[in-house]
Design an enzyme around this catalytic site. Structure first.
Site, PDB file in Angstrom:
ATOM      1  N   ALA A   1       0.855  -1.190   0.000  1.00 15.51           N
ATOM      2  CA  ALA A   1       0.000   0.000   0.000  1.00 15.51           C
ATOM      3  C   ALA A   1       0.892   1.242   0.000  1.00 15.51           C
ATOM      4  O   ALA A   1       2.033   1.199   0.472  1.00 15.51           O
ATOM      5  CB  ALA A   1      -0.892  -0.011   1.232  1.00 15.51           C
TER       6      ALA A   1
ATOM      7  N   GLY B   1       1.072  -5.389   0.823  1.00 19.38           N
ATOM      8  CA  GLY B   1      -0.105  -5.644  -0.003  1.00 19.38           C
ATOM      9  C   GLY B   1       0.264  -6.237  -1.365  1.00 19.38           C
ATOM     10  O   GLY B   1      -0.553  -6.929  -1.983  1.00 19.38           O
TER      11      GLY B   1
ATOM     12  N   GLU C   1       0.540  -9.799  -0.711  1.00 13.82           N
ATOM     13  CA  GLU C   1      -0.828 -10.294  -0.485  1.00 13.82           C
ATOM     14  C   GLU C   1      -1.614 -10.395  -1.800  1.00 13.82           C
ATOM     15  O   GLU C   1      -2.441 -11.284  -1.966  1.00 13.82           O
ATOM     16  CB  GLU C   1      -1.552  -9.385   0.518  1.00 13.82           C
TER      17      GLU C   1
ATOM     18  N   GLU D   1       5.226  -4.975   7.031  1.00 12.60           N
ATOM     19  CA  GLU D   1       4.359  -4.051   7.779  1.00 12.60           C
ATOM     20  C   GLU D   1       4.854  -3.813   9.201  1.00 12.60           C
ATOM     21  O   GLU D   1       4.695  -2.727   9.758  1.00 12.60           O
ATOM     22  CB  GLU D   1       2.920  -4.590   7.809  1.00 12.60           C
TER      23      GLU D   1
HETATM   24  N1  DAK Z   1       4.467   3.452  -0.490  1.00 13.46           N
HETATM   25  C1  DAK Z   1       4.785   4.661  -1.016  1.00 13.46           C
HETATM   26  N2  DAK Z   1       5.898   4.880  -1.727  1.00 13.46           N
HETATM   27  C2  DAK Z   1       6.752   3.854  -1.921  1.00 13.46           C
HETATM   28  C3  DAK Z   1       6.480   2.559  -1.399  1.00 13.46           C
HETATM   29  C4  DAK Z   1       5.262   2.375  -0.661  1.00 13.46           C
HETATM   30  N3  DAK Z   1       4.863   1.187  -0.182  1.00 13.46           N
HETATM   31  N4  DAK Z   1       7.486   1.747  -1.745  1.00 13.46           N
HETATM   32  C5  DAK Z   1       8.345   2.504  -2.462  1.00 13.46           C
HETATM   33  N5  DAK Z   1       7.891   3.761  -2.582  1.00 13.46           N
HETATM   34  C6  DAK Z   1       8.538   4.890  -3.253  1.00 13.46           C
HETATM   35  C7  DAK Z   1       9.686   5.456  -2.422  1.00 13.46           C
HETATM   36  O1  DAK Z   1       9.215   6.322  -1.435  1.00 13.46           O
HETATM   37  C8  DAK Z   1      10.475   6.148  -3.509  1.00 13.46           C
HETATM   38  O2  DAK Z   1       9.847   7.354  -3.808  1.00 13.46           O
HETATM   39  P1  DAK Z   1      10.706   8.760  -3.919  1.00 13.46           P
HETATM   40  O3  DAK Z   1      11.446   8.891  -2.655  1.00 13.46           O
HETATM   41  O4  DAK Z   1      11.625   8.507  -5.108  1.00 13.46           O
HETATM   42  O5  DAK Z   1       9.670   9.793  -4.177  1.00 13.46           O
HETATM   43  C9  DAK Z   1      10.309   5.235  -4.719  1.00 13.46           C
HETATM   44  O6  DAK Z   1       9.143   4.460  -4.457  1.00 13.46           O
HETATM   45  C10 DAK Z   1      11.474   4.284  -4.905  1.00 13.46           C
HETATM   46  O7  DAK Z   1      11.670   3.586  -3.680  1.00 13.46           O
HETATM   47  P2  DAK Z   1      13.087   3.461  -2.963  1.00 13.46           P
HETATM   48  O8  DAK Z   1      13.953   4.663  -3.254  1.00 13.46           O
HETATM   49  O9  DAK Z   1      12.845   3.128  -1.549  1.00 13.46           O
HETATM   50  O10 DAK Z   1      13.706   2.215  -3.773  1.00 13.46           O
HETATM   51  P3  DAK Z   1      14.708   1.078  -3.220  1.00 13.46           P
HETATM   52  O11 DAK Z   1      15.076   0.289  -4.423  1.00 13.46           O
HETATM   53  O12 DAK Z   1      15.793   1.663  -2.377  1.00 13.46           O
HETATM   54  O13 DAK Z   1      13.791   0.180  -2.247  1.00 13.46           O
HETATM   55  C11 DAK Z   1      11.792  -1.023  -1.617  1.00 13.46           C
HETATM   56  C12 DAK Z   1      12.678  -0.512  -2.768  1.00 13.46           C
HETATM   57  C13 DAK Z   1      10.523  -1.591  -2.241  1.00 13.46           C
HETATM   58  C14 DAK Z   1      12.545  -2.175  -0.884  1.00 13.46           C
HETATM   59  C15 DAK Z   1      11.495   0.128  -0.605  1.00 13.46           C
HETATM   60  O14 DAK Z   1      10.981   1.224  -1.347  1.00 13.46           O
HETATM   61  C16 DAK Z   1      10.508  -0.250   0.463  1.00 13.46           C
HETATM   62  O15 DAK Z   1      10.892  -0.872   1.483  1.00 13.46           O
HETATM   63  N6  DAK Z   1       9.256   0.167   0.295  1.00 13.46           N
HETATM   64  C17 DAK Z   1       8.208  -0.007   1.323  1.00 13.46           C
HETATM   65  C18 DAK Z   1       7.718  -1.435   1.396  1.00 13.46           C
HETATM   66  C19 DAK Z   1       6.669  -1.630   2.480  1.00 13.46           C
HETATM   67  O16 DAK Z   1       6.919  -1.317   3.650  1.00 13.46           O
HETATM   68  N7  DAK Z   1       5.523  -2.136   2.093  1.00 13.46           N
HETATM   69  C20 DAK Z   1       4.401  -2.410   3.007  1.00 13.46           C
HETATM   70  C21 DAK Z   1       3.455  -1.223   2.958  1.00 13.46           C
HETATM   71  S1  DAK Z   1       2.084  -1.436   4.050  1.00 13.46           S
HETATM   72  C22 DAK Z   1      -5.497  -2.967   3.774  1.00 13.46           C
HETATM   73  C23 DAK Z   1      -4.940  -4.042   3.144  1.00 13.46           C
HETATM   74  C24 DAK Z   1      -3.566  -4.065   2.851  1.00 13.46           C
HETATM   75  C25 DAK Z   1      -2.762  -2.992   3.250  1.00 13.46           C
HETATM   76  C26 DAK Z   1      -3.333  -1.914   3.873  1.00 13.46           C
HETATM   77  C27 DAK Z   1      -4.695  -1.895   4.143  1.00 13.46           C
HETATM   78  N8  DAK Z   1      -6.895  -2.959   4.113  1.00 13.46           N
HETATM   79  C28 DAK Z   1      -7.710  -4.113   3.684  1.00 13.46           C
HETATM   80  C29 DAK Z   1      -7.484  -1.881   4.747  1.00 13.46           C
HETATM   81  C30 DAK Z   1      -1.352  -3.070   2.949  1.00 13.46           C
HETATM   82  C31 DAK Z   1      -0.401  -2.406   3.647  1.00 13.46           C
HETATM   83  C32 DAK Z   1       0.976  -2.372   3.147  1.00 13.46           C
HETATM   84  O17 DAK Z   1       1.315  -2.915   2.098  1.00 13.46           O
END
Ligand code: DAK
Length: 257
Positions: A65, A108, A111, A131
């Site tokens: 997400a 997500g 998922e 998460e």
């Molecule tokens: N959200 C927003 N932006 C993201 C992002 C994310 N999840 N993942 C990456 N980006 C953005 C980064 O902020 C960056 O943007 P700028 O800074 O250039 O503006 C750009 O994508 C490139 O990312 P990185 O510079 O970080 O690239 P790297 O190669 O260094 O790293 C990475 C890639 C994928 C390992 C890293 O970006 C990362 O760890 N991203 C976050 C992953 C994460 O924590 N995902 C879980 C999110 S929580 C629901 C159901 C499901 C959900 C929610 C509600 N309901 C049913 C209500 C789900 C929740 C989740 O998924």
């Protein structure tokens, strides 16, 4: 269909949905989530399409997400934004859905891959539920599907301690059906989809529903679901054609009727 965050394409009997927020590693914002599920629904309804493929790009299937969009949300916002309903909609797709995963499938994104029926992973695929690192837990089925697929201990490690699985591990633990080179991973997934698209369409749907019942019910209920799907197939033209073709030593000509 016209979309801003995804691309769609039809190749023969295969409908392809490509997540297209490259600048954000295909993180799901509300628009992309809605467009994804709208596209899946439209392909599910389209008579020409038999199998669906969901993919991202080489670097990221989807990084979960959109954290920037979600960061200031309240519990009420999360409950009322329609995310829960949106995620439920993928379970309603009756045709087989193959996830073609390369690069990151996180949160997500993981998922979403788990919600599909099969996974073709490129050698660079990485699956994880990070998460916990941002103070929450999976909310779209990760805790349940990983525990069922991988067993409690590995699922626990992934969810509690951000353990990721690489492509070889995903194959070894039964998450991925096959691992293929990054070059051509989407083509490999489409070829897999085309194979399934040539099978008897109604039987494929009943088979999908039956296997899914194994994840959602007791064995007794699952066996009942299988029977409910088995008997009606004997009222289809395809059952007659399939068995006749076997006896006549020729390929069947499926009608989907
Ligand atoms: N959200 C927003 N932006 C993201 C992002 C994310 N999840 N993942 C990456 N980006 C953005 C980064 O902020 C960056 O943007 P700028 O800074 O250039 O503006 C750009 O994508 C490139 O990312 P990185 O510079 O970080 O690239 P790297 O190669 O260094 O790293 C990475 C890639 C994928 C390992 C890293 O970006 C990362 O760890 N991203 C976050 C992953 C994460 O924590 N995902 C879980 C999110 S929580 C629901 C159901 C499901 C959900 C929610 C509600 N309901 C049913 C209500 C789900 C929740 C989740 O998924």
């Amino acid at each position: 269909m016209s979309f801003t965050t995804i691309l769609t394409e039809v190749k023969g009997k295969v409908g392809i949905v490509k997540l297209n927020r490259t600048q954000a590693m295909n993180a799901f914002n509300a628009v992309m989530l809605k467009e994804l599920f709208d596209a899946l629904k439209a392909f599910d309804k389209d008579e020409r399409i038999r199998v669906l493929v969901v993919t991202g790009n080489e670097k990221a299937f989807a990084a979960g997400a959109d954290i920037k969009e979600m960061a200031e949300s309240s519990a009420v916002d999360m409950l009322t934004q329609g995310h829960v309903e949106a995620w439920d909609r993928i379970r309603a797709v009756r045709k087989p859905v193959i996830a073609a995963v390369s690069g990151w499938a996180l949160g997500g994104g993981c998922e979403l891959a788990l919600s599909c029926d099969m996974i073709v992973a490129s050698e660079s695929a990485k699956f994880g539920q990070p998460e916990i690192t941002i103070g929450v837990i999976p909310g779209a089925g990760g805790t349940q599907r990983l525990a069922r697929l991988l067993g409690k201990h590995l699922a626990m490690e992934m969810v509690i301690n951000n353990r990721t699985l690489n492509a070889a591990e995903a194959l070894q633990f039964g998450l991925a059906n096959r691992v293929v080179p990054v070059d051509g991973y989407l083509e490999a997934a489409i070829a897999f989809a085309e194979e399934i698209a040539e099978r008897a369409p109604l039987a494929v749907r009943m088979a999908k529903d039956s296997v899914n019942a194994a994840f959602e019910t007791s064995l007794t209920e699952g066996l009942k679901a299988e029977k409910r799907n088995f008997y009606p197939l004997f009222s289809t033209e395809d059952q007659k054609e399939g068995m006749k073709a076997f006896i006549e030593k020729r390929q069947p000509n499926w009608k989907g009727r």
